[in-house]
Design a protein around this motif. Sequence first.
Motif, short mmCIF file in Angstrom:
data_model
loop_
_atom_site.label_atom_id
_atom_site.label_comp_id
_atom_site.label_asym_id
_atom_site.label_seq_id
_atom_site.Cartn_x
_atom_site.Cartn_y
_atom_site.Cartn_z
N VAL A 178 -36.16 21.18 -20.88
CA VAL A 178 -35.56 20.63 -19.72
C VAL A 178 -36.06 20.71 -17.86
O VAL A 178 -35.77 21.95 -17.98
CB VAL A 178 -33.61 19.69 -19.60
CG1 VAL A 178 -33.73 19.03 -18.28
CG2 VAL A 178 -33.37 19.26 -20.77
N LEU A 225 -36.58 16.09 -16.98
CA LEU A 225 -37.50 14.97 -17.40
C LEU A 225 -37.33 16.36 -19.29
O LEU A 225 -37.15 17.51 -18.70
CB LEU A 225 -38.93 15.57 -17.27
CG LEU A 225 -38.97 14.10 -16.40
CD1 LEU A 225 -41.02 15.06 -15.99
CD2 LEU A 225 -39.44 13.14 -16.95
N ALA A 226 -36.59 15.50 -20.02
CA ALA A 226 -37.14 16.37 -21.20
C ALA A 226 -38.38 16.55 -21.65
O ALA A 226 -39.07 16.16 -21.09
CB ALA A 226 -36.48 15.72 -22.65
N GLU A 230 -45.05 15.68 -16.00
CA GLU A 230 -44.76 15.32 -17.22
C GLU A 230 -44.47 16.89 -17.11
O GLU A 230 -45.21 17.64 -16.85
CB GLU A 230 -46.50 14.99 -17.94
CG GLU A 230 -46.28 15.53 -19.06
CD GLU A 230 -47.97 14.73 -20.20
OE1 GLU A 230 -47.88 15.21 -20.99
OE2 GLU A 230 -48.66 14.32 -19.41
N ASN A 231 -43.31 16.50 -18.25
CA ASN A 231 -43.09 18.23 -18.66
C ASN A 231 -43.93 18.51 -19.70
O ASN A 231 -43.36 18.06 -21.17
CB ASN A 231 -41.51 17.89 -19.18
CG ASN A 231 -40.65 19.07 -19.44
OD1 ASN A 231 -41.54 20.39 -19.84
ND2 ASN A 231 -39.41 19.54 -20.02
N GLY A 266 -41.80 17.21 -22.76
CA GLY A 266 -42.90 15.81 -22.93
C GLY A 266 -42.83 14.19 -22.69
O GLY A 266 -43.22 13.39 -22.16
N GLU A 267 -41.52 14.50 -21.64
CA GLU A 267 -41.49 13.30 -21.01
C GLU A 267 -42.24 12.71 -19.57
O GLU A 267 -42.80 14.16 -19.49
CB GLU A 267 -39.74 13.03 -20.54
CG GLU A 267 -39.02 12.52 -21.36
CD GLU A 267 -37.78 12.35 -21.15
OE1 GLU A 267 -36.96 11.62 -22.37
OE2 GLU A 267 -37.52 12.03 -20.11
N ARG A 268 -42.38 12.27 -19.07
CA ARG A 268 -43.26 11.63 -17.75
C ARG A 268 -42.56 10.68 -16.97
O ARG A 268 -41.88 9.19 -17.60
CB ARG A 268 -44.62 11.22 -18.23
CG ARG A 268 -45.34 10.93 -16.62
CD ARG A 268 -46.85 9.91 -17.34
NE ARG A 268 -47.40 10.83 -18.33
CZ ARG A 268 -49.41 10.45 -19.03
NH1 ARG A 268 -49.19 9.15 -17.76
NH2 ARG A 268 -49.69 11.14 -19.44
N PHE A 269 -42.11 11.02 -15.88
CA PHE A 269 -41.64 10.25 -14.59
C PHE A 269 -43.28 9.91 -13.71
O PHE A 269 -44.02 10.49 -13.24
CB PHE A 269 -41.51 11.59 -13.80
CG PHE A 269 -40.63 10.87 -12.38
CD1 PHE A 269 -39.67 10.44 -11.93
CD2 PHE A 269 -41.55 10.69 -10.75
CE1 PHE A 269 -39.47 9.45 -10.59
CE2 PHE A 269 -41.59 10.28 -9.77
CZ PHE A 269 -40.01 9.61 -9.43
N GLN A 317 -47.26 11.02 -11.22
CA GLN A 317 -47.01 11.13 -13.00
C GLN A 317 -46.58 12.74 -12.64
O GLN A 317 -46.90 13.71 -11.95
CB GLN A 317 -48.10 11.03 -13.29
CG GLN A 317 -48.46 9.41 -13.49
CD GLN A 317 -49.77 9.57 -14.20
OE1 GLN A 317 -50.23 9.66 -14.73
NE2 GLN A 317 -49.87 8.19 -14.07
#
Length: 295
Positions: free
Chosen positions: A139, A280-281, A133-134, A283-286, A131
């Motif tokens: 970006v 990842l923008a 997370e930004n 607040g986004e999570r991969f 996981q």
Amino acid sequence: MSRYELSNEVIKIEVDLFGAELKSLCRLSDGKEYMWNADPAYWKRTSPVLFPLVGSLQGQQYTYEGKTYAMPQHGFARDMEFTPIENDGGQTKELWFALRDSEESRERYPFPFLLRIGYVLEGDGVQVHWQVENTGSDVMHFSIGGHPAFLCPIEKNTKQSDYLIGFDTDRALVSTVIGRDGLASERKKTYELSDGILPIDEHLFDEDALIIEHDQAHRVSLMTKEKKPYLTVSFDAPLFGIWSPPHKNAPFICIEPWYGRCDAENFHGTLEEREWGNTLAAGERFTSVYTIEVA
């Protein structure tokens, strides 16, 4: 405590806080070990996580927003101490570890991030979770990959060429050949399969890792000469590597799911322009997972 253990009725694993690295995968019925033991005579690691870079950069550096940053091969996460994440009373069949950006990491990688690595047991397999997370406002650009090394040969009085590699495809695999400085060359090499099986010979890794791109396969097995898998890695990653140190006759083979790849020999762009990069923008999570199953 630097090593954490987790077991179910079939297998037991050990994970080191340093790099959140899987160090052991053992079958309980007979004590059979599947992971490489990190003997530095061949390779000092067992299963490092590759973040925020997979492979090598041109000149071991990259450019982002006009500034140049130095970055070692495969990034820095594998050489950093993670923090264990508490689970519910120790009753769950999971282990989780976290790494946050720091002043040290931002000297090489300017993005705020939270990286979580999880190990979840299910039957005769272990799921490896990533996981990313930004946690910043811009970006984020990153790569991530696995590098698990498995014993091959695994039985006494056998040699590596007694074993086979199986794939979930019958089509020939096209590999990108590693060129100078560990970078991807323009040369391709084709490996013909027979019923989805590639024999292992002493020259298979003479040119370093096989790099299989563009979703050519998503399940790779190490097999006995009787064509019985004793270990299988399953993944959704769009590319993967298969590696053993060239010309060393090392007793292990790595099966490596990747979301990223080394630079090409002719690449001279910025971080944003790298092939196979991920974004990842704020607040986004991969999230991604691959599974190791044993027999």
